[in-house]
Design an enzyme around this catalytic site. Structure first.
Site, PDB file in Angstrom:
ATOM      1  N   CYS A   1       0.849  -1.242   0.039  1.00 51.46           N
ATOM      2  CA  CYS A   1       0.103  -0.188   0.104  1.00 51.46           C
ATOM      3  C   CYS A   1       0.786   1.448  -0.083  1.00 51.46           C
ATOM      4  O   CYS A   1       2.046   1.458   0.660  1.00 51.46           O
ATOM      5  CB  CYS A   1      -1.040   0.044   1.235  1.00 51.46           C
ATOM      6  SG  CYS A   1      -1.759   1.513   1.121  1.00 51.46           S
TER       7      CYS A   1
ATOM      8  N   CYS B   1       0.982   4.634   6.996  1.00 52.63           N
ATOM      9  CA  CYS B   1       0.050   4.452   8.267  1.00 52.63           C
ATOM     10  C   CYS B   1       1.148   3.834   9.146  1.00 52.63           C
ATOM     11  O   CYS B   1       1.296   2.658   9.037  1.00 52.63           O
ATOM     12  CB  CYS B   1      -1.149   3.889   8.317  1.00 52.63           C
ATOM     13  SG  CYS B   1      -2.086   4.546   6.944  1.00 52.63           S
TER      14      CYS B   1
ATOM     15  N   CYS C   1       0.517   0.167  10.256  1.00 49.80           N
ATOM     16  CA  CYS C   1       0.162  -0.762   9.623  1.00 49.80           C
ATOM     17  C   CYS C   1       1.076  -1.806   8.664  1.00 49.80           C
ATOM     18  O   CYS C   1       2.194  -1.359   7.911  1.00 49.80           O
ATOM     19  CB  CYS C   1      -0.858  -0.195   8.149  1.00 49.80           C
ATOM     20  SG  CYS C   1      -1.559  -1.363   7.324  1.00 49.80           S
TER      21      CYS C   1
ATOM     22  N   CYS D   1     -16.507  -8.995   5.971  1.00 50.64           N
ATOM     23  CA  CYS D   1     -15.734  -7.765   5.604  1.00 50.64           C
ATOM     24  C   CYS D   1     -14.384  -8.155   4.789  1.00 50.64           C
ATOM     25  O   CYS D   1     -13.891  -9.148   5.047  1.00 50.64           O
ATOM     26  CB  CYS D   1     -15.355  -7.274   6.831  1.00 50.64           C
ATOM     27  SG  CYS D   1     -16.596  -7.088   8.301  1.00 50.64           S
TER      28      CYS D   1
ATOM     29  N   CYS E   1     -19.373  -5.523   4.141  1.00 46.41           N
ATOM     30  CA  CYS E   1     -18.479  -4.431   4.521  1.00 46.41           C
ATOM     31  C   CYS E   1     -17.104  -4.552   3.712  1.00 46.41           C
ATOM     32  O   CYS E   1     -16.637  -5.437   3.515  1.00 46.41           O
ATOM     33  CB  CYS E   1     -18.289  -4.482   5.782  1.00 46.41           C
ATOM     34  SG  CYS E   1     -17.367  -2.865   6.432  1.00 46.41           S
TER      35      CYS E   1
ATOM     36  N   CYS F   1     -19.038   2.663   8.657  1.00 44.80           N
ATOM     37  CA  CYS F   1     -18.054   1.901   9.902  1.00 44.80           C
ATOM     38  C   CYS F   1     -16.923   2.619   9.911  1.00 44.80           C
ATOM     39  O   CYS F   1     -15.988   2.739   9.099  1.00 44.80           O
ATOM     40  CB  CYS F   1     -18.181   0.497   9.265  1.00 44.80           C
ATOM     41  SG  CYS F   1     -16.887  -0.554  10.459  1.00 44.80           S
TER      42      CYS F   1
ATOM     43  N   ARG G   1     -17.683  -2.367  18.063  1.00 49.26           N
ATOM     44  CA  ARG G   1     -17.045  -3.652  17.601  1.00 49.26           C
ATOM     45  C   ARG G   1     -15.912  -3.833  18.272  1.00 49.26           C
ATOM     46  O   ARG G   1     -14.723  -2.764  18.448  1.00 49.26           O
ATOM     47  CB  ARG G   1     -16.530  -3.799  16.247  1.00 49.26           C
ATOM     48  CG  ARG G   1     -17.869  -3.721  15.331  1.00 49.26           C
ATOM     49  CD  ARG G   1     -17.467  -3.826  14.014  1.00 49.26           C
ATOM     50  NE  ARG G   1     -18.939  -3.634  13.271  1.00 49.26           N
ATOM     51  CZ  ARG G   1     -19.869  -4.495  12.863  1.00 49.26           C
ATOM     52  NH1 ARG G   1     -19.781  -5.615  13.261  1.00 49.26           N
ATOM     53  NH2 ARG G   1     -20.597  -4.026  12.493  1.00 49.26           N
TER      54      ARG G   1
HETATM   55  N1  SAM Z   1      -6.487   0.552   3.363  1.00 48.04           N
HETATM   56  C1  SAM Z   1      -7.859   0.833   3.748  1.00 48.04           C
HETATM   57  C2  SAM Z   1      -7.809   1.798   4.559  1.00 48.04           C
HETATM   58  O1  SAM Z   1      -6.777   2.166   5.353  1.00 48.04           O
HETATM   59  O2  SAM Z   1      -9.056   2.488   4.800  1.00 48.04           O
HETATM   60  C3  SAM Z   1      -8.020  -0.791   4.448  1.00 48.04           C
HETATM   61  C4  SAM Z   1      -7.355  -1.451   5.146  1.00 48.04           C
HETATM   62  S1  SAM Z   1      -6.767  -0.953   6.895  1.00 48.04           S
HETATM   63  C5  SAM Z   1      -5.686  -2.128   6.912  1.00 48.04           C
HETATM   64  C6  SAM Z   1      -8.264  -0.937   7.921  1.00 48.04           C
HETATM   65  C7  SAM Z   1      -7.900  -0.706   9.520  1.00 48.04           C
HETATM   66  O3  SAM Z   1      -7.298  -1.475  10.019  1.00 48.04           O
HETATM   67  C8  SAM Z   1      -7.267   0.747   9.559  1.00 48.04           C
HETATM   68  O4  SAM Z   1      -7.779   1.928   9.567  1.00 48.04           O
HETATM   69  C9  SAM Z   1      -6.978   0.496  10.927  1.00 48.04           C
HETATM   70  O5  SAM Z   1      -7.638   1.145  12.104  1.00 48.04           O
HETATM   71  C10 SAM Z   1      -6.770  -1.003  11.248  1.00 48.04           C
HETATM   72  N2  SAM Z   1      -5.433  -1.158  11.625  1.00 48.04           N
HETATM   73  C11 SAM Z   1      -4.439  -1.743  10.656  1.00 48.04           C
HETATM   74  N3  SAM Z   1      -3.299  -2.204  11.055  1.00 48.04           N
HETATM   75  C12 SAM Z   1      -3.611  -2.172  12.446  1.00 48.04           C
HETATM   76  C13 SAM Z   1      -2.962  -2.774  13.502  1.00 48.04           C
HETATM   77  N4  SAM Z   1      -1.521  -3.089  13.469  1.00 48.04           N
HETATM   78  N5  SAM Z   1      -3.508  -2.568  14.650  1.00 48.04           N
HETATM   79  C14 SAM Z   1      -4.931  -2.303  14.948  1.00 48.04           C
HETATM   80  N6  SAM Z   1      -5.404  -2.005  13.849  1.00 48.04           N
HETATM   81  C15 SAM Z   1      -4.814  -1.878  12.749  1.00 48.04           C
HETATM   82 FE1  SF4 Z   2      -2.657   1.048   3.482  1.00 41.96          FE
HETATM   83 FE2  SF4 Z   2      -2.669   0.022   5.623  1.00 41.96          FE
HETATM   84 FE3  SF4 Z   2      -3.008   2.827   5.771  1.00 41.96          FE
HETATM   85 FE4  SF4 Z   2      -5.012   1.068   4.982  1.00 41.96          FE
HETATM   86  S1  SF4 Z   2      -3.931   1.222   6.845  1.00 41.96           S
HETATM   87  S2  SF4 Z   2      -4.292   2.917   3.772  1.00 41.96           S
HETATM   88  S3  SF4 Z   2      -3.651  -0.619   4.056  1.00 41.96           S
HETATM   89  S4  SF4 Z   2      -1.030   1.625   4.975  1.00 41.96           S
END
Ligand code: SAM
Ligand code: SF4
Ligand code: DTB
Length: 325
Positions: free
Chosen positions: A57, A61, A64, A103, A135, A195, A267
């Site tokens: 991606c 973040c 992530c 989801c 979702c 959500c 949730r």
């Molecule tokens: N890329 C899309 C986005 O960011 O909207 C969808 C996937 S993203 C992985 C969905 C959510 O997973 C993120 O917004 C975050 O809140 C949660 N998430 C991701 N990595 C995480 C982690 N290591 N621990 C807890 N929550 C996590």
């Molecule tokens: Fe990409 Fe992870 Fe951020 Fe979603 S949370 S936008 S998958 S880097």
């Protein structure tokens, strides 16, 4: 039935922080009362997650494991982006195991038109035809894309605010808070349920937690679904060294979300593997009425199905059931 619990959208920061800081037994008592009055016939929803597009991606973040910017390795999975039938098989298996919502996640900065988006629409239609709620979480989207997802029957779109506006820049550098709010507005305008939630344990203060909840509770109507995640610290991400959150902080966050957003589905999301059975039951008592169900979240682990069935039986909760047509 119209519930006698009134939804407010004007909670002050001070009120929310005071709730978060209440003596735990008093906070739980308030949350319980709100929950049971607002949601008569309390049932827990089991939601299963599938990562359709994993890793690579463009966004940065800090939490992530799927960001190109981090050394965390999440590759090595068969790509499901165009595999509508495989995804629907997984949805059928999730339904047969007891899930009520399915989801699907795409590690995208934003949805783009083309074959993968057409496949996403087919997946949504297929999941709905199985009698499951559907979702999708796939980053930012345009208004026409939101309309097409609505037409396909999408129940909800997940797009988290993740943290407070004040703490946001310490966590995400490639997309602004305002852009997130705009995506949420487009989802709402298309008629798809929202959500939207966040993560605790990312070095934020108590004031930040109150601030995140204030933004969420300020939506009118409230997001229908509010995931509360505890950070899963993944090796190779900038947050890998952060200490696990105190489970009671998660209980407080859930309870306060329940009081602020009485009718939303709250949730208990990522981070359950770090909680023992009793802490999870406290979260249910605090007003959580959904868990992710299945051995994996998107890329990280989740409690095993058998352990969750034991947990739910021990708690004595009733489940949302799929009506088979
Ligand atoms: N890329 C899309 C986005 O960011 O909207 C969808 C996937 S993203 C992985 C969905 C959510 O997973 C993120 O917004 C975050 O809140 C949660 N998430 C991701 N990595 C995480 C982690 N290591 N621990 C807890 N929550 C996590
Ligand atoms: Fe990409 Fe992870 Fe951020 Fe979603 S949370 S936008 S998958 S880097
Ligand atoms: C949400 O708030 N939590 C879920 C769901 N929405 C998509 C995802 C949690 C992901 C945890 C890290 C991982 O497994 O990659």
């Amino acid at each position: 039935m119209i519930s006698p619990i009134f939804s407010r959208h004007d909670w002050s920061h001070q009120e929310i922080q005071a709730l978060l800081e209440l003596p735990l037994v008093d906070l739980l008592w308030q949350a319980q009362q709100v929950h049971r009055i607002a949601n008569p016939g309390y049932r827990v929803q089991l939601a299963s997650l599938l990562s359709v597009k994993t890793g690579g991606c463009q966004e940065d973040c800090a939490y992530c494991p799927q960001s190109l910017h981090h050394s965390s390795d999440v590759g090595g999975r068969p790509e499901l982006e165009l595999e509508v039938e495989s995804v629907l098989n997984r949805a059928r298996m999730a339904r047969d195991a007891g899930a009520h919502r399915f989801c699907m996640g795409w590690a995208w900065r934003e949805i783009r038109d083309g074959a993968p988006f057409e496949a996403m629409l087919a997946m949504v239609r297929g999941v709905r035809a199985l009698g499951l709620e559907a979702c999708v979480t796939a980053g930012m989207l345009t208004a026409p894309q939101a309309m097409r997802l609505a037409e396909a029957g999408l129940t909800a779109y997940n797009h988290n605010l993740d943290t407070s506006p004040e703490h946001y820049d310490a966590i995400i550098s490639t997309r602004t808070y305002q852009e997130r709010l705009e995506t949420l507005e487009r989802v709402r305008s298309s008629g798809i349920q929202l959500c939207c939630g966040g993560i605790i344990g990312m070095g934020e203060s108590g004031a930040d937690r109150a601030s995140l909840l204030q933004v969420l509770a300020g939506f009118n109507p409230h997001p229908e679904s509010v995931p509360i995640n505890a950070l899963v610290p993944v090796e190779g991400t900038p947050l890998q060294e952060l200490a696990a959150v105190d489970p009671l902080d998660l209980v407080r966050m859930v309870a306060t979300a329940r009081i602020l957003m009485p009718h939303s589905r709250v949730r208990l999301s990522a981070g359950r593997e770090q909680l023992n059975r009793e802490a999870q039951i406290l979260c249910l008592l605090a007003g959580a009425d959904s868990i992710f169900y299945g051995d994996t979240l998107l890329t990280t682990g989740n409690p095993a199905v058998a352990a969750d069935q034991e947990l739910l039986a021990a708690a004595g909760v009733r489940l949302e059931l799929v009506e088979l047509r």
